[in-house]
Design an enzyme around this catalytic site. Sequence first.
Site, short mmCIF file in Angstrom:
data_model
loop_
_atom_site.label_atom_id
_atom_site.label_comp_id
_atom_site.label_asym_id
_atom_site.label_seq_id
_atom_site.Cartn_x
_atom_site.Cartn_y
_atom_site.Cartn_z
N ASP A 1 51.93 -4.37 8.52
CA ASP A 1 51.00 -4.52 7.41
C ASP A 1 49.95 -3.42 7.48
OD1 ASP A 1 49.79 -6.22 5.22
OD2 ASP A 1 51.07 -7.72 6.19
N HIS B 1 52.90 -15.26 2.59
CA HIS B 1 51.81 -15.99 3.24
C HIS B 1 50.66 -16.33 2.30
CE1 HIS B 1 50.56 -11.90 2.99
NE2 HIS B 1 49.34 -12.24 3.37
N ASP B 2 50.69 -15.83 1.07
CA ASP B 2 49.65 -16.15 0.08
C ASP B 2 50.14 -17.15 -0.95
OD1 ASP B 2 47.86 -14.32 1.21
OD2 ASP B 2 48.48 -12.69 -0.12
N GLU C 1 51.54 -3.98 -2.33
CA GLU C 1 51.10 -5.20 -3.01
C GLU C 1 50.25 -4.75 -4.20
OE1 GLU C 1 48.72 -9.33 -1.97
OE2 GLU C 1 47.85 -7.42 -1.46
N ASP D 1 48.81 -3.53 1.81
CA ASP D 1 47.96 -4.63 1.32
C ASP D 1 47.04 -4.16 0.20
OD1 ASP D 1 46.93 -7.43 2.01
OD2 ASP D 1 45.08 -6.28 2.17
#
Length: 575
Positions: free
Chosen positions: A99, A343-344, A269, A207
């Site tokens: 990440d 994970h969100d 993202e 991210d």
Amino acid sequence: ETTRKWWKEATVYQIYPASFKDTDGDGWGDLKGITEKLPYIKKLGVDVIWVCPFYDSPQQDMGYDIADYEKIWPRYGSNEQCYELIDKAHSLGLKVVVDLVINHCSADHKWFEESRSSKDNAKRNWFIWKPAKGFDTSGKPIPPNNWRSFFGGSAWEWDEKTQEFYLRLFASRQPDFNWELSEVRHAIYETSVGFWLDHGVDGFRIDVGGMYSKDQSFPDAEVKDPNAEFQDPLKHFANGPRIHEFHKEMHQFMVDRVKDGRELLTVGEIGFGTEQDFIDYTSAKEKEIGMMFNFKHVTVGEDPAFKYKLVPWTLKDFKLAVAESFQFINGTDCWSTIYIENHDQPRSVSRFGDDSPEWVATSAKMLAVMEIALTGTLFVYQGQELGQPNIKGWATEQYEDVELRGNYEYVLKQFGPNSKEMKLFHEAVQLISRDHARTPFPWTPESPSGGFTSAKTPWFELNPSYPAINAENQLQDPNSVFHFWSKALQVRKANKDLLVYGYDFEFHDLDHDKLFLFTKKYADQTLFAAFNFSSSETEFKTPVPGKYTQFFGNYRQPDNSSVLRPWEGRLFYVE
Ligand code: ISL
């Protein structure tokens, strides 16, 4: 037609280190736990692991607040253990993606500590500092503008020492970097990209990749909610003026840094934007990022102005949103992703399937069939391969995510505990909280910690479903969701022209509120895919003349009829 690449055909398994596997008994997952479980991941049949942040961090936002990009958070292990994980994965034929969290860092990062130490520090402008707009009657400083943080309240944080605000779009101790300065950007690339490329990673998940370039006039956001103190500021930094320049520069940095010719997987993202934005980011000739995550389909049913408020939605909304994530690549040199969990996000079987005991496994399998049939790089999130459902029956107080807590405080302060807004908030938590994805992984049915840890109390409670839904049970059961996923991934590989690279996607019966039907093509091959998003039998029509041969589906007995059973999905060749 798109150029073939290893990362387009790959399936990526996403790991949340805190909740995957604890080996040292401190109640937190660790890198050794991931290394230990690589054979499990390999058995599933994926090609890549993406490990969420494991860097040193005070964990205000589960490691997305990084204090040192080059050091492992001690509870997760040592740098050596991380290099071992990378080596071990490679020796098993798995690539490793990490990440890249560079829109912001933690307030504990040494650069921010310097920056906040005085107004004339050399790193002052590495972050975004602004004076107060004024002071209210009680002497409280008024933020420079009305931007709302994603995590509730103002996006500006007051700093007592130097009497200025810093911008933090996310948590209070997650200062945004000032990307306008070349010096800052290169320092970021060096420590977060360069360091990890030197240690052999195969790519990055980028991210908040669309928000580095802020409108430098920092204007007030439009007042959409007159009752609220702070407003949705997205348009002042989403896909902002210099964002493509920044991605091109970072891409070039990566190319220059890789010495052994390996080709990187990069996925941004991005979240929201126009079709043109998506093309600009992912077009191969633009040399920015390989592919991106769109949020359209995972935010179906959420109020765009405030995520913790559910709004009615139809299957048609979902179908259109799913297609938005890859339709823009048709006939271009762009690429995209397929995902319905991370994970969100909550658990897909609870959100888009049916998590009742009767249909939980069937509908989880149907969603797997849907995903392997779509064009793009496929991402599977830990626990999705078990059909893990959302947490059931917890009070809002038991959830712990910083995004949820921040917004809870906000609703409480703004509207009160007994308001209609609070009632809607509680409802939304049950369905869409990020914590549904973050509970410890259920390895076994054993009490009390499902084989995740030997500690008395794990860092976060397990989903109460673990005695029934866990890896051990599923590995023993040939009809489990796990084994089905593994089969589905083989089917995707065996039919990769049509499934991975297929184009000319077309809906059929788009308005139907139970059926999702589509065709797509590759050269002279045609795929027809049919899904029943309901627990009642539903008749469908084949859309084009031809001979239909079913080659995959989630029911054991294939059925030649034109009635789909509850939560049934079928894939056909059409000749
Ligand atoms: O959760 C969200 C979408 O429903 C967003 O508000 C999310 O915070 C946003 O997509 C950015 O996400 C990333 O950066 C955050 C971190 O909390 C998330 O976990 C991460 O995926 C801040 O670093």
